[in-house]
Design a protein around this motif. Structure first.
Motif, PDB file in Angstrom:
ATOM      1  N   UNK A 267       6.382  -4.571 -23.878  1.00  0.00           N
ATOM      2  CA  UNK A 267       7.836  -4.674 -23.652  1.00  0.00           C
ATOM      3  C   UNK A 267       8.427  -3.477 -22.905  1.00  0.00           C
ATOM      4  N   UNK A 268       7.713  -2.339 -22.931  1.00  0.00           N
ATOM      5  CA  UNK A 268       8.214  -1.130 -22.274  1.00  0.00           C
ATOM      6  C   UNK A 268       7.700  -0.954 -20.851  1.00  0.00           C
ATOM      7  N   UNK A 269       6.933  -1.913 -20.356  1.00  0.00           N
ATOM      8  CA  UNK A 269       6.389  -1.811 -19.001  1.00  0.00           C
ATOM      9  C   UNK A 269       7.518  -1.822 -17.974  1.00  0.00           C
ATOM     10  N   UNK A 270       7.301  -1.090 -16.880  1.00  0.00           N
ATOM     11  CA  UNK A 270       8.250  -1.092 -15.766  1.00  0.00           C
ATOM     12  C   UNK A 270       7.670  -1.974 -14.670  1.00  0.00           C
ATOM     13  N   UNK A 271       8.376  -3.050 -14.331  1.00  0.00           N
ATOM     14  CA  UNK A 271       7.854  -4.031 -13.379  1.00  0.00           C
ATOM     15  C   UNK A 271       8.750  -4.126 -12.151  1.00  0.00           C
ATOM     16  N   UNK A 272       8.129  -4.036 -10.990  1.00  0.00           N
ATOM     17  CA  UNK A 272       8.838  -4.170  -9.721  1.00  0.00           C
ATOM     18  C   UNK A 272       8.285  -5.401  -9.001  1.00  0.00           C
ATOM     19  N   UNK A 273       9.177  -6.340  -8.638  1.00  0.00           N
ATOM     20  CA  UNK A 273       8.760  -7.582  -7.976  1.00  0.00           C
ATOM     21  C   UNK A 273       9.198  -7.522  -6.523  1.00  0.00           C
TER      22      UNK A 273
END
Length: 326
Positions: A267-273
């Motif tokens: 849940x703490x992951x940083x995701x860039x799309x």
């Protein structure tokens, strides 16, 4: 219960399907149908067929019924060639759209063709865009375009949308006045623009995730997707703590599924799309993914070889064999 969905997720998708169907039907019955401006895809085809039958043969067939009839063979195609879960929710949305088109009265709110074109395109786009954001299609051309794209791997599904919608517009202009075809183009432009704002116009996306759970997340992605993952060692700019960045390219239909997966694992992951314009190299279709997953579980069938091609089949056979030996 559908596999891979919790009860809450299933209810959420059904609610989204109801809202998307209602907005599509609302846009047609209040704006597009009274103005003779045609909706996108199968809805527009049903609208055009209904108008032609009424004007030329005095046969009245409701647009809602025609939407359902035209989507039946497409649903069968999707079930066997595209994916059962995707097709099921798409067909539920189609049935609901047909229902709302039948019960909602055709009542023009304006006599201005331009206003009808803009608001009709905008309202339907909100429904379609929200549906796509939650991994649901409104049926029809989505399924056909995916299937055709899989048969011709060098083409994009956007090309098929353009061709199929173009046929509807040209027929509408030829049979009726060309002004209706031109206003339909305006409606399609507004529709596409709003969908892009809500979801994405790009067929492929690059997902970059900075995570502390790289092993678990990599395994989960490999279990559910046949997508190559690039693992990049990284560290926090402020803290200096060690991180891992995972890079994966997906189709826009897989976006909802991978967002859920990342959130569940970390849940703490940083995701860039990122929007991906072009890919040079191997990018497997969903059908090819299923073939690779079957091979991973020891199912080395002729169908998998036919789907993947000889080279890919041999590559994955050796890969999974060496993994099993280890």
């Amino acid at each position: 219960m559908l596999p891979g969905f919790t009860f809450g997720e299933l209810i959420k998708k059904l609610v989204i399907a109801v809202c998307a169907a209602f907005l599509c039907a609302l846009s047609m019955n209040l704006f597009l149908v009274p103005a003779h401006v045609y909706a996108a895809g199968i809805n527009g085809a049903a609208q055009l067929i209904s108008d032609i039958l009424l004007d030329s043969a005095h046969i009245h067939l409701s647009i809602g019924l025609l939407v359902l009839i035209l989507n039946l063979p497409i649903a069968l195609l999707g079930w066997f060639k595209v994916g059962k879960s995707f097709t099921l929710f798409s067909f539920i949305t189609v049935v609901l759209t047909s229902f709302f088109l039948t019960i909602l009265p055709i009542h023009p709110l304006s006599s201005d063709l331009l206003l009808n074109s803009i608001f009709g395109g905008m309202i339907s786009a909100i429904g379609v865009g929200v549906a796509l954001k939650y991994g649901i299609s409104t049926g029809g051309l989505d399924i056909i375009a995916i299937y055709l794209t899989r048969r011709n791997r060098n083409a994009s599904s956007g090309k098929y949308f353009l061709i199929l919608n173009g046929i509807i517009i040209v027929i509408a202009g030829a049979v009726y006045e060309w002004q209706y075809a031109l206003y339909t183009l305006i409606s399609r432009f507004v529709n596409s623009y709003v969908i892009d704002m809500i979801h994405t116009k790009y067929q492929k996306l690059t997902v970059m995730t900075v995570t502390n759970e790289s092993k678990r997340l990599t395994k989960a992605i490999q279990d559910q997707f046949d997508r190559g993952i690039t693992v990049i060692p990284s560290y926090g700019g402020f803290t200096g703590s060690k991180k891992t960045t995972l890079m994966i390219v997906i189709s826009h239909y897989e976006l909802y599924k991978i967002e859920r997966l990342i959130k569940a694992i970390d849940p703490n992951a940083f995701t860039n799309i990122l929007e991906t314009n072009k890919i040079i190299g191997t990018f497997h279709t969903e059908e090819q993914q299923r073939a690779v997953q079957a091979m991973k579980h020891g199912e080395h069938t002729q169908k998998a070889q036919k789907t993947l091609g000889y080279q890919d089949y041999e590559h994955f056979q050796k890969l999974f064999h060496s993994s099993a030996v280890k």
